[in-house]
Scaffold this motif. Structure first.
Motif, PDB file in Angstrom:
ATOM      1  N   LEU A   1      13.526   5.708   3.759  1.00  0.00           N
ATOM      2  CA  LEU A   1      12.133   5.959   3.391  1.00  0.00           C
ATOM      3  C   LEU A   1      11.392   4.662   3.059  1.00  0.00           C
ATOM      4  O   LEU A   1      10.217   4.503   3.401  1.00  0.00           O
ATOM      5  CB  LEU A   1      12.079   6.937   2.224  1.00  0.00           C
ATOM      6  N   GLU A   2      12.057   3.713   2.403  1.00  0.00           N
ATOM      7  CA  GLU A   2      11.375   2.464   2.055  1.00  0.00           C
ATOM      8  C   GLU A   2      11.009   1.675   3.310  1.00  0.00           C
ATOM      9  O   GLU A   2       9.961   1.004   3.358  1.00  0.00           O
ATOM     10  CB  GLU A   2      12.246   1.611   1.135  1.00  0.00           C
TER      11      GLU A   2
ATOM     12  N   SER B   1      10.491   3.118   6.394  1.00  0.00           N
ATOM     13  CA  SER B   1       9.452   3.890   7.073  1.00  0.00           C
ATOM     14  C   SER B   1       8.079   3.623   6.468  1.00  0.00           C
ATOM     15  O   SER B   1       7.089   3.431   7.183  1.00  0.00           O
ATOM     16  CB  SER B   1       9.757   5.393   6.977  1.00  0.00           C
ATOM     17  N   THR B   2       8.016   3.632   5.136  1.00  0.00           N
ATOM     18  CA  THR B   2       6.738   3.449   4.467  1.00  0.00           C
ATOM     19  C   THR B   2       6.161   2.070   4.753  1.00  0.00           C
ATOM     20  O   THR B   2       4.953   1.928   4.985  1.00  0.00           O
ATOM     21  CB  THR B   2       6.895   3.642   2.954  1.00  0.00           C
TER      22      THR B   2
ATOM     23  N   ASP C   1       2.747   1.160   6.667  1.00  0.00           N
ATOM     24  CA  ASP C   1       1.730   0.362   5.994  1.00  0.00           C
ATOM     25  C   ASP C   1       1.232  -0.776   6.874  1.00  0.00           C
ATOM     26  O   ASP C   1       0.053  -1.144   6.829  1.00  0.00           O
ATOM     27  CB  ASP C   1       2.310  -0.195   4.694  1.00  0.00           C
TER      28      ASP C   1
ATOM     29  N   VAL D   1       1.006   8.973   2.351  1.00  0.00           N
ATOM     30  CA  VAL D   1       1.976   9.075   1.262  1.00  0.00           C
ATOM     31  C   VAL D   1       3.312   9.596   1.785  1.00  0.00           C
ATOM     32  O   VAL D   1       3.356  10.614   2.486  1.00  0.00           O
ATOM     33  CB  VAL D   1       1.453  10.015   0.159  1.00  0.00           C
ATOM     34  N   PHE D   2       4.384   8.912   1.441  1.00  0.00           N
ATOM     35  CA  PHE D   2       5.739   9.329   1.814  1.00  0.00           C
ATOM     36  C   PHE D   2       6.464   9.849   0.573  1.00  0.00           C
ATOM     37  O   PHE D   2       6.335   9.285  -0.524  1.00  0.00           O
ATOM     38  CB  PHE D   2       6.524   8.154   2.404  1.00  0.00           C
ATOM     39  N   THR D   3       7.239  10.902   0.771  1.00  0.00           N
ATOM     40  CA  THR D   3       8.061  11.420  -0.319  1.00  0.00           C
ATOM     41  C   THR D   3       9.267  12.141   0.256  1.00  0.00           C
ATOM     42  O   THR D   3       9.402  12.313   1.475  1.00  0.00           O
ATOM     43  CB  THR D   3       7.241  12.342  -1.247  1.00  0.00           C
TER      44      THR D   3
ATOM     45  N   ALA E   1      -0.142   2.620   2.688  1.00  0.00           N
ATOM     46  CA  ALA E   1       0.943   3.588   2.598  1.00  0.00           C
ATOM     47  C   ALA E   1       1.608   3.500   1.232  1.00  0.00           C
ATOM     48  O   ALA E   1       1.770   2.410   0.670  1.00  0.00           O
ATOM     49  CB  ALA E   1       1.971   3.352   3.699  1.00  0.00           C
TER      50      ALA E   1
ATOM     51  N   VAL F   1       4.637   5.383  -1.638  1.00  0.00           N
ATOM     52  CA  VAL F   1       5.755   6.277  -1.943  1.00  0.00           C
ATOM     53  C   VAL F   1       5.461   6.938  -3.283  1.00  0.00           C
ATOM     54  O   VAL F   1       5.135   6.257  -4.259  1.00  0.00           O
ATOM     55  CB  VAL F   1       7.095   5.514  -2.005  1.00  0.00           C
TER      56      VAL F   1
ATOM     57  N   ALA G   1       3.938   0.292  -0.689  1.00  0.00           N
ATOM     58  CA  ALA G   1       4.953   0.222   0.363  1.00  0.00           C
ATOM     59  C   ALA G   1       5.698  -1.104   0.375  1.00  0.00           C
ATOM     60  O   ALA G   1       6.913  -1.142   0.574  1.00  0.00           O
ATOM     61  CB  ALA G   1       4.294   0.463   1.729  1.00  0.00           C
TER      62      ALA G   1
END
Length: 317
Positions: free
Chosen positions: A82-83, A85-86, A90, A100-102, A136, A138, A147
């Protein structure tokens, strides 16, 4: 205004052998009914199988959604990547609306799953005017992270996402989005990375260790277009490794980062063979505060779009 939700699978959607849809995820959350959510279930992909090309497809779909009038967009995925991807998102996200990613660390079959609270907070951030012009983000445990600074720091803790250099830039408190600091938006990557160009661009990541002889680096310039080196401390390697990296830097871009997980590379503090001054003098590129994983994302995207590498990394120093 609505929020566009894109689901990519991961722990947040794992209910035994059944994979939850976006509708399943949202209907199970108290308080979500006050938000207008437009759901697009993409694919159920383990985050370890996510590719840059697939992620950019999702970012493009999110871009179309905000262009059509959405207040922002949320992406759910597995936390393992996830880190990365974000940060990739960004670099190419051009809009003031938040992306927003979660995700979740505890799946819905366990006691105290964190996914519903994370998703609700992410939807609130995506719909909030306060979160505009931040790129972007998280959102995890009601914390908002930028991000370029966020890291997954623990293999099992629900508090795994941290920003070691800065802390969170905001919080969700009593359903209100509270932004405490507004980091400057950087230039990102201006060119459009075609899937074929990304597939053809390979960037290696090499972590330096004690007594490292560099034998694993033999031939890397024949198989890869770039290299990221995670050095000791502020950017050091064993002295015997310095000429190896210098020779590689004559053939492909080599970016120097720290393996520590926080802090930056320095430029002029040490001058012995294998020090940061020695390595930068041999042509390595300073990644500044970027960790090795994000530096690899940036270098690969720059190579795929033929943009100025040194200029882009200078923003993070």
């Amino acid at each position: 205004m609505s929020v566009a939700l894109f689901t990519l699978g991961g722990t947040i959607s794992m209910a035994g052998s059944h994979r939850l849809t976006g509708e399943d995820l949202t209907t199970a959350i108290p308080g979500v009914s006050e938000l207008a959510v437009e759901i697009q279930d993409v694919e159920k992909i383990p985050s370890g199988d996510l590719t840059a090309a697939k992620l950019l497809e999702v970012v493009d779909a999110a871009s179309k959604a905000v262009t059509a009038g959405a207040a922002g967009a949320v992406v759910t995925q597995g936390t393992d990547t996830l880190e990365e991807s974000t940060f990739l998102a960004d670099l190419v996200w051009p809009h003031p609306q938040p992306l927003v990613f979660t995700g979740a660390m505890r799946n819905p079959t366990l006691a105290g799953p964190d996914g519903p609270a994370n998703l609700l907070a992410a939807l609130r951030v995506a719909s909030s005017p306060a979160a505009r012009d931040l790129g972007a983000l998280v959102v995890f445990k009601e914390e908002i992270h930028a991000a370029r600074w966020v890291r997954k720091t623990h293999s099992t803790s629900t508090a795994t996402f941290q920003s070691p250099n800065t802390g969170p830039i905001g919080h969700v408190v009593e359903d209100q989005v509270r932004i405490l600091t507004r980091p400057l938006r950087l230039d990102g990557v201006q060119g459009s990375a075609e899937p074929a160009a990304l597939d053809a661009t390979r960037v290696a990541l090499y972590t330096v260790t004690m007594d490292d002889d560099g034998v694993l680096l033999r031939g890397v310039a024949d198989t890869h277009q770039g290299l990221v080196v995670a050095g000791f401390g502020v950017g050091h390697v064993p002295s015997a490794l310095a000429p190896v990296l210098g020779e590689l830097a004559d053939r492909i871009p080599v970016v120097l980062t720290s393996r520590t997980g926080a802090g930056s590379i320095v430029r002029t503090t040490y001058r012995s063979p294998g020090s940061e001054t020695d390595l930068l003098g041999r042509g390595l590129v300073d990644a500044g505060f970027l960790d090795p994983y994000k530096a690899r994302i940036l270098l690969r995207l720059l190579l795929a779009t033929n943009e100025d590498i040194a200029l882009a990394f200078e923003q993070y120093v």
